[in-house]
Design a protein around this motif. Structure first.
Motif, mmCIF file in Angstrom:
data_model
loop_
_atom_site.group_PDB
_atom_site.id
_atom_site.type_symbol
_atom_site.label_atom_id
_atom_site.label_comp_id
_atom_site.label_asym_id
_atom_site.label_seq_id
_atom_site.Cartn_x
_atom_site.Cartn_y
_atom_site.Cartn_z
ATOM 1 N N VAL A 7 -21.774 11.733 5.551
ATOM 2 C CA VAL A 7 -21.430 11.710 6.972
ATOM 3 C C VAL A 7 -22.621 12.227 7.756
ATOM 4 O O VAL A 7 -23.204 13.264 7.409
ATOM 5 C CB VAL A 7 -20.197 12.600 7.276
ATOM 6 N N ARG A 8 -23.009 11.527 8.822
ATOM 7 C CA ARG A 8 -24.103 11.983 9.672
ATOM 8 C C ARG A 8 -23.523 12.516 10.980
ATOM 9 O O ARG A 8 -22.671 11.866 11.597
ATOM 10 C CB ARG A 8 -25.076 10.844 9.968
ATOM 11 N N VAL A 19 -19.733 21.738 11.187
ATOM 12 C CA VAL A 19 -19.123 22.966 10.666
ATOM 13 C C VAL A 19 -17.674 22.712 10.272
ATOM 14 O O VAL A 19 -17.212 23.160 9.214
ATOM 15 C CB VAL A 19 -19.227 24.095 11.714
ATOM 16 N N GLY A 20 -16.954 21.975 11.097
ATOM 17 C CA GLY A 20 -15.555 21.690 10.807
ATOM 18 C C GLY A 20 -15.374 20.862 9.548
ATOM 19 O O GLY A 20 -14.483 21.130 8.730
ATOM 20 N N LEU A 21 -16.238 19.870 9.358
ATOM 21 C CA LEU A 21 -16.144 19.005 8.187
ATOM 22 C C LEU A 21 -16.360 19.789 6.892
ATOM 23 O O LEU A 21 -15.627 19.626 5.917
ATOM 24 C CB LEU A 21 -17.164 17.869 8.292
ATOM 25 N N VAL A 22 -17.392 20.624 6.874
ATOM 26 C CA VAL A 22 -17.697 21.362 5.656
ATOM 27 C C VAL A 22 -16.680 22.480 5.426
ATOM 28 O O VAL A 22 -16.250 22.722 4.294
ATOM 29 C CB VAL A 22 -19.133 21.933 5.709
ATOM 30 N N THR A 23 -16.276 23.144 6.493
ATOM 31 C CA THR A 23 -15.295 24.228 6.356
ATOM 32 C C THR A 23 -13.981 23.728 5.764
ATOM 33 O O THR A 23 -13.360 24.402 4.939
ATOM 34 C CB THR A 23 -15.034 24.880 7.728
ATOM 35 N N ALA A 24 -13.582 22.540 6.166
ATOM 36 C CA ALA A 24 -12.285 22.004 5.739
ATOM 37 C C ALA A 24 -12.282 21.497 4.301
ATOM 38 O O ALA A 24 -11.213 21.267 3.737
ATOM 39 C CB ALA A 24 -11.866 20.877 6.677
ATOM 40 N N ASP A 25 -13.453 21.339 3.713
ATOM 41 C CA ASP A 25 -13.537 20.746 2.377
ATOM 42 C C ASP A 25 -14.418 21.600 1.475
ATOM 43 O O ASP A 25 -15.642 21.626 1.644
ATOM 44 C CB ASP A 25 -14.105 19.334 2.479
ATOM 45 N N PRO A 26 -13.853 22.300 0.505
ATOM 46 C CA PRO A 26 -14.649 23.159 -0.383
ATOM 47 C C PRO A 26 -15.726 22.412 -1.164
ATOM 48 O O PRO A 26 -16.669 23.020 -1.663
ATOM 49 C CB PRO A 26 -13.603 23.750 -1.342
ATOM 50 N N ASP A 27 -15.592 21.080 -1.267
ATOM 51 C CA ASP A 27 -16.554 20.286 -2.024
ATOM 52 C C ASP A 27 -17.545 19.548 -1.128
ATOM 53 O O ASP A 27 -18.190 18.593 -1.569
ATOM 54 C CB ASP A 27 -15.818 19.275 -2.918
ATOM 55 N N SER A 28 -17.688 19.994 0.124
ATOM 56 C CA SER A 28 -18.682 19.429 1.036
ATOM 57 C C SER A 28 -19.868 20.376 1.179
ATOM 58 O O SER A 28 -19.690 21.598 1.159
ATOM 59 C CB SER A 28 -18.080 19.178 2.419
ATOM 60 N N HIS A 29 -21.062 19.813 1.330
ATOM 61 C CA HIS A 29 -22.274 20.595 1.557
ATOM 62 C C HIS A 29 -23.003 20.048 2.779
ATOM 63 O O HIS A 29 -22.943 18.848 3.073
ATOM 64 C CB HIS A 29 -23.237 20.486 0.365
ATOM 65 N N THR A 210 -19.711 32.478 4.715
ATOM 66 C CA THR A 210 -18.495 31.810 4.265
ATOM 67 C C THR A 210 -18.784 30.327 4.093
ATOM 68 O O THR A 210 -19.768 29.798 4.637
ATOM 69 C CB THR A 210 -17.363 32.001 5.285
ATOM 70 N N HIS A 211 -17.940 29.646 3.347
ATOM 71 C CA HIS A 211 -18.139 28.208 3.172
ATOM 72 C C HIS A 211 -18.009 27.506 4.530
ATOM 73 O O HIS A 211 -17.048 27.725 5.268
ATOM 74 C CB HIS A 211 -17.115 27.639 2.193
ATOM 75 N N GLY A 212 -18.986 26.687 4.850
ATOM 76 C CA GLY A 212 -18.988 25.979 6.125
ATOM 77 C C GLY A 212 -19.733 26.698 7.227
ATOM 78 O O GLY A 212 -19.885 26.160 8.325
ATOM 79 N N GLU A 213 -20.195 27.898 6.962
ATOM 80 C CA GLU A 213 -20.971 28.647 7.960
ATOM 81 C C GLU A 213 -22.397 28.086 7.995
ATOM 82 O O GLU A 213 -23.063 27.986 6.963
ATOM 83 C CB GLU A 213 -20.976 30.121 7.609
ATOM 84 N N LEU A 214 -22.851 27.717 9.170
ATOM 85 C CA LEU A 214 -24.121 27.011 9.325
ATOM 86 C C LEU A 214 -25.171 27.892 9.980
ATOM 87 O O LEU A 214 -24.928 28.487 11.038
ATOM 88 C CB LEU A 214 -23.904 25.767 10.200
ATOM 89 N N ILE A 215 -26.343 27.986 9.371
ATOM 90 C CA ILE A 215 -27.461 28.682 10.010
ATOM 91 C C ILE A 215 -27.937 27.854 11.196
ATOM 92 O O ILE A 215 -28.185 26.647 11.071
ATOM 93 C CB ILE A 215 -28.621 28.893 9.023
ATOM 94 N N THR A 216 -28.055 28.482 12.356
ATOM 95 C CA THR A 216 -28.491 27.771 13.554
ATOM 96 C C THR A 216 -29.887 28.173 14.013
ATOM 97 O O THR A 216 -30.589 27.370 14.629
ATOM 98 C CB THR A 216 -27.504 28.011 14.712
ATOM 99 N N ALA A 217 -30.303 29.409 13.730
ATOM 100 C CA ALA A 217 -31.613 29.874 14.198
ATOM 101 C C ALA A 217 -32.027 31.125 13.445
ATOM 102 O O ALA A 217 -31.199 31.802 12.813
ATOM 103 C CB ALA A 217 -31.580 30.162 15.705
#
Length: 334
Positions: A7-8, A19-29, A210-217
């Motif tokens: 998914v792009r 963030v929502g896509l990865v947080t909702a799915d433990p098997d997403s990176h 946490t899973h789905g937490e995204l580094i922004t800066a």
């Protein structure tokens, strides 16, 4: 062959979507530059069901902060940061670490946020089959009784001795950078020294995210002494290679005494190693080779070695002394 969905995401609203896509799915990176993720996919070390491409999110660039520091967007490429005039002028050890940290091709692809999440280069972790507590908690650590020449001597535990691989994280730790992140419901900030967790009993947990937490800066202070700083890297070959030992150092000397110093070590720790003992030993003392040597010895006194990497404490001591001598010769006095 194992199928993976892709998914792009893009645009300002794409951050929350990613963030929502990865947080909702433990098997997403998340997928940024992919210089580590794709390698580990090919080696069957990582096996996500879905990759969420974040490359088109508005998280790039180097900008000024009100306090005089710099904010580096998480998707800014390593080559862009190394070439930024503000980084070259105010943070030469960061610029140099980036140049020495990878080949030109990798620097054009790898992102700064991805570099903070870089996986260890331990061969036992990456072969996908050897016992490895990082890859499979409780499996054991093959490196403890195996080939360990490049492994860590500081911050190790009975469960893991893998060396942290990042070059640029070393000067960022010396500078007390801050990692900024986004979760599904908040924004967070982590002091970088707390961002890299020691292996302890849970070597599989390398960061507090946490899973789905995204580094922004990444926010990087620019103290005056950092303008005269260096990154010294010792490796097996001059071309692209990981550090056996590296030193990020900034030194300020007044009237022959050390008035300020920042030091971090790479290649020797299970995380980028802030040399606080060495710093404490140096401040207020004479800026001499003898003092530099005593400070280095204090920092490395608790090194735990294997028969194969027993050379590392001595190599680290010499490298640290050389770095501080270089800074003194190059005019760190004021």
């Amino acid at each position: 062959m194992r199928p993976i969905s892709y998914v792009r995401t893009e645009g300002a609203d794409g951050i929350d979507r990613a963030v929502g896509l990865v947080t909702a799915d433990p098997d997403s990176h998340f997928l940024a530059g992919g210089t580590t993720e794709v390698d580990l996919l090919r080696q069957h070390v990582l096996a996500p069901n879905r990759l969420v491409d974040i490359n088109r999110l508005p998280l790039s660039g180097v900008e000024e902060l009100p306090d005089g520091g710099l904010r580096i967007g998480a998707l800014t490429r390593m080559s862009e940061v190394a070439a930024a005039p503000a980084v070259q002028e105010r943070l030469p050890m960061v610029a140099r670490a980036l140049v020495l940290g990878a080949s030109a091709q990798l620097r054009h692809m790898a992102s700064m946020g991805g570099n903070m999440m870089q996986k260890v280069r331990c061969g036992y972790y990456r072969d996908g089959e050897s016992p490895c507590n990082k890859r499979e908690p409780g499996a054991g650590c093959a490196a403890l009784g195996g080939v360990s020449r490049t492994h860590a001597v500081l911050g190790t535990s009975e469960h893991c001795i893998a060396t942290h691989p990042s070059d640029v994280a070393v000067p960022l730790v010396a500078l007390d950078a801050v990692i900024r992140t986004r979760t599904a419901d908040s924004e967070r900030a982590y002091a970088i020294d707390e961002f890299f967790l020691p292996p302890g009993d849970t070597p599989d947990r390398e960061h507090p995210l946490t899973h789905g937490e995204l580094i922004t800066a990444i926010d990087v202070p620019t103290p005056p002494l950092a303008r005269r700083s260096l990154y010294l890297k010792v490796r097996d070959r001059e071309s692209y290679e990981f550090a056996l030992v590296s030193v990020a150092a900034a030194l300020e000397v007044r009237d022959g005494k050390v008035s300020g110093v920042r030091i971090a070590l790479g290649g020797v720790g299970t995380r980028p190693w802030r040399a606080r003992r060495a710093e404490d030993a140096l401040v207020g003392g004479p800026a001499t080779t003898a003092s530099f040597d005593l400070a280095a010895r204090a920092e490395l006194a608790e090194a735990r070695t294997t028969p194969m990497n027993a050379f590392k404490p001595e190599l680290a001591r010499r490298t640290l002394v050389r770095a501080l001598e270089t800074l003194t010769r190059d005019g760190s006095q004021s």
